[in-house]
Design a protein around this motif. Structure first.
Motif, PDB file in Angstrom:
ATOM      1  N   LEU A   1       0.827  -1.204   0.000  1.00 20.69           N
ATOM      2  CA  LEU A   1       0.000   0.000   0.000  1.00 20.69           C
ATOM      3  C   LEU A   1       0.864   1.258   0.000  1.00 20.69           C
ATOM      4  O   LEU A   1       0.709   2.128  -0.853  1.00 20.69           O
ATOM      5  N   ASP A   2       1.767   1.370   0.952  1.00 18.97           N
ATOM      6  CA  ASP A   2       2.695   2.507   0.997  1.00 18.97           C
ATOM      7  C   ASP A   2       3.807   2.180   1.983  1.00 18.97           C
ATOM      8  O   ASP A   2       3.805   1.130   2.633  1.00 18.97           O
ATOM      9  N   ASP A   3       4.764   3.087   2.104  1.00 21.01           N
ATOM     10  CA  ASP A   3       5.907   2.849   2.990  1.00 21.01           C
ATOM     11  C   ASP A   3       5.502   2.819   4.457  1.00 21.01           C
ATOM     12  O   ASP A   3       6.198   2.236   5.288  1.00 21.01           O
ATOM     13  N   GLY A   4       4.380   3.449   4.775  1.00 21.91           N
ATOM     14  CA  GLY A   4       3.944   3.489   6.163  1.00 21.91           C
ATOM     15  C   GLY A   4       3.223   2.236   6.614  1.00 21.91           C
ATOM     16  O   GLY A   4       2.971   2.056   7.809  1.00 21.91           O
ATOM     17  N   TYR A   5       2.873   1.373   5.666  1.00 22.35           N
ATOM     18  CA  TYR A   5       2.183   0.124   6.015  1.00 22.35           C
ATOM     19  C   TYR A   5       2.986  -1.018   5.408  1.00 22.35           C
ATOM     20  O   TYR A   5       2.944  -1.257   4.204  1.00 22.35           O
ATOM     21  N   SER A   6       3.753  -1.693   6.235  1.00 26.22           N
ATOM     22  CA  SER A   6       4.720  -2.670   5.743  1.00 26.22           C
ATOM     23  C   SER A   6       4.123  -4.047   5.490  1.00 26.22           C
ATOM     24  O   SER A   6       4.731  -4.871   4.798  1.00 26.22           O
ATOM     25  N   MET A   7       2.941  -4.328   6.015  1.00 19.27           N
ATOM     26  CA  MET A   7       2.358  -5.653   5.858  1.00 19.27           C
ATOM     27  C   MET A   7       1.846  -5.847   4.429  1.00 19.27           C
ATOM     28  O   MET A   7       1.226  -4.948   3.854  1.00 19.27           O
ATOM     29  N   PRO A   8       2.098  -7.026   3.832  1.00 20.03           N
ATOM     30  CA  PRO A   8       1.562  -7.282   2.491  1.00 20.03           C
ATOM     31  C   PRO A   8       0.042  -7.418   2.522  1.00 20.03           C
ATOM     32  O   PRO A   8      -0.529  -7.872   3.515  1.00 20.03           O
ATOM     33  N   VAL A   9      -0.584  -7.009   1.447  1.00 23.18           N
ATOM     34  CA  VAL A   9      -2.037  -7.123   1.312  1.00 23.18           C
ATOM     35  C   VAL A   9      -2.305  -8.096   0.165  1.00 23.18           C
ATOM     36  O   VAL A   9      -2.183  -7.735  -1.007  1.00 23.18           O
ATOM     37  N   PRO A  10      -2.629  -9.366   0.469  1.00 22.49           N
ATOM     38  CA  PRO A  10      -2.829 -10.349  -0.608  1.00 22.49           C
ATOM     39  C   PRO A  10      -4.138 -10.114  -1.352  1.00 22.49           C
ATOM     40  O   PRO A  10      -5.169  -9.800  -0.759  1.00 22.49           O
ATOM     41  N   SER A  11      -4.062 -10.241  -2.658  1.00 20.84           N
ATOM     42  CA  SER A  11      -5.241 -10.118  -3.511  1.00 20.84           C
ATOM     43  C   SER A  11      -5.280 -11.321  -4.440  1.00 20.84           C
ATOM     44  O   SER A  11      -4.271 -11.675  -5.058  1.00 20.84           O
ATOM     45  N   THR A  12      -6.432 -11.974  -4.521  1.00 20.46           N
ATOM     46  CA  THR A  12      -6.549 -13.184  -5.346  1.00 20.46           C
ATOM     47  C   THR A  12      -6.390 -12.855  -6.824  1.00 20.46           C
ATOM     48  O   THR A  12      -6.958 -11.886  -7.331  1.00 20.46           O
ATOM     49  N   LEU A  13      -5.611 -13.672  -7.502  1.00 20.05           N
ATOM     50  CA  LEU A  13      -5.348 -13.520  -8.935  1.00 20.05           C
ATOM     51  C   LEU A  13      -5.965 -14.705  -9.669  1.00 20.05           C
ATOM     52  O   LEU A  13      -5.725 -15.859  -9.312  1.00 20.05           O
ATOM     53  N   VAL A  14      -6.787 -14.432 -10.681  1.00 25.64           N
ATOM     54  CA  VAL A  14      -7.405 -15.484 -11.491  1.00 25.64           C
ATOM     55  C   VAL A  14      -7.095 -15.211 -12.957  1.00 25.64           C
ATOM     56  O   VAL A  14      -7.362 -14.121 -13.464  1.00 25.64           O
ATOM     57  N   LEU A  15      -6.508 -16.197 -13.632  1.00 24.51           N
ATOM     58  CA  LEU A  15      -6.222 -16.091 -15.063  1.00 24.51           C
ATOM     59  C   LEU A  15      -7.026 -17.154 -15.796  1.00 24.51           C
ATOM     60  O   LEU A  15      -6.781 -18.351 -15.645  1.00 24.51           O
ATOM     61  N   ASN A  16      -7.997 -16.711 -16.563  1.00 21.11           N
ATOM     62  CA  ASN A  16      -8.853 -17.631 -17.305  1.00 21.11           C
ATOM     63  C   ASN A  16      -9.588 -16.841 -18.378  1.00 21.11           C
ATOM     64  O   ASN A  16     -10.078 -15.745 -18.116  1.00 21.11           O
ATOM     65  N   PHE A  17      -9.655 -17.380 -19.579  1.00 23.77           N
ATOM     66  CA  PHE A  17     -10.303 -16.652 -20.669  1.00 23.77           C
ATOM     67  C   PHE A  17     -11.773 -16.364 -20.371  1.00 23.77           C
ATOM     68  O   PHE A  17     -12.316 -15.353 -20.811  1.00 23.77           O
ATOM     69  N   SER A  18     -12.427 -17.249 -19.627  1.00 23.66           N
ATOM     70  CA  SER A  18     -13.854 -17.076 -19.354  1.00 23.66           C
ATOM     71  C   SER A  18     -14.126 -16.135 -18.192  1.00 23.66           C
ATOM     72  O   SER A  18     -15.198 -15.544 -18.111  1.00 23.66           O
TER      73      SER A  18
END
Length: 317
Positions: free
Chosen positions: A92-109
């Motif tokens: 998010l920024d340098d002031g918030y060091s924790m990762p923020v996971p976001s689901t990734l989906v790769l599919n033509f449909s």
């Protein structure tokens, strides 16, 4: 919509919504598939976007890159489940060091973008021109028009071929209007390997060609009356590949050969024309000649059936 909620919250109204531009290095973002050699995640050319680059290399003699690439493409084409799944670990920024996971989906449909559609307001006609700026056909299942004070949601199917536009109603309140849409690619049904090339940017690294095995199998053919079956295979799209001749007899019911072809053909489409000559063992019956078509990417082994011969025998004068 989130921005609208923020603007209406007295505790947050002075804040501005900003989408992430960076990724955390640890833990790294990932794509869950055994058919890749490596994956690289980087910032996209547009703000708040990211690029996923997948490399597929030979993993020894028993696991060529072409085989893994074909299996990877099958995951992209799958209409069962979500296809390829992974995680983007956002910063998010340098002031918030924790990762923020976001689901990734790769599919033509299931995978869609947000920059393919644009809107242009026509005050005179009280309409909005919704344009498809992508090179592919899109189907919009619903859309929302978001202004500073209202949200207008419409569940109206819209088909937009590449470079076309459709009119939609302009809401009365349209100051600072933005668009949110639910759009999908219009895909062939069923989706064949040859169709996939339209939807992928295929790049080779250091090898432009590969050896590929093609074969013919006549295991179900009755050779009692035949001396031999000669198959001459040509590829109209690859004129530099010499005709490949395979010969079958009552003792050899299958034969194969290696050809050197571009990697794209090994992955996507390899249409071939198979000219067959049936020689009879009695020495008196004239040779039977006919032609079969086969995509050797979809079916590397052409299966010759007894019915193929019988049907052409019946049609011979």
């Amino acid at each position: 919509m989130i921005a609208q909620e923020i603007s209406h919250d007295p505790d947050l109204k002075d804040y501005k919504l900003k989408f992430p531009d960076f990724l955390q290095d640890s833990p790294p973002s990932n794509l869950q598939t055994v058919f890749k050699s490596s994956t690289q995640f980087s910032a996209g050319s547009d703000a708040h976007t990211f690029i996923v680059s997948v490399s597929i290399l030979d993993e020894g003699a028993q696991t060529p890159s072409v085989a893994n690439a074909n299996l990877f493409i099958m995951q992209l084409c799958s209409n069962i489940g979500a296809g390829l799944i992974g995680s983007l670990n956002l910063k998010l920024d340098d002031g918030y060091s924790m990762p923020v996971p976001s689901t990734l989906v790769l599919n033509f449909s299931h995978t869609t973008g947000s920059d393919e559609l644009s809107l242009q307001i026509d005050e005179a006609s009280a309409q909005i021109k919704l344009s498809n700026q992508s090179p592919l056909d899109l189907q919009v299942s619903r859309y929302a028009l978001v202004s500073a004070s209202s949200i207008t949601v419409a569940s109206v199917p819209l088909h937009l071929p590449p470079g076309t536009a459709v009119p939609i109603p302009l809401p009365a309140e349209h100051a600072d209007l933005s668009l949110a849409e639910d759009a999908q690619l219009i895909l062939p049904a069923p989706m064949m390997k040859a169709d996939v090339a339209r939807f992928l940017n295929f790049q080779t690294v250091d090898v432009q060609e590969t050896q590929y095995v093609i074969a013919i199998d006549a295991g179900s053919v009755n050779f009692n009356k035949f001396d031999s079956i000669v198959a001459s295979i040509t590829f109209a799209t690859l004129p530099t590949v010499a005709p490949q001749v395979l010969t079958l007899t009552k003792h050899i019911h299958a034969d194969s050969t290696h050809i050197v072809i571009p990697l794209e053909n090994a992955v996507f489409s390899l249409p071939g024309e198979v000219d067959l000559t049936i020689k009879f063992s009695d020495g008196a019956t004239a040779d039977l000649k006919f032609t079969l078509q086969n995509d050797f990417t979809v079916q590397p082994v052409l299966v010759l059936l007894q019915s193929d011969i019988d049907n052409n025998m019946a049609g011979r004068v």
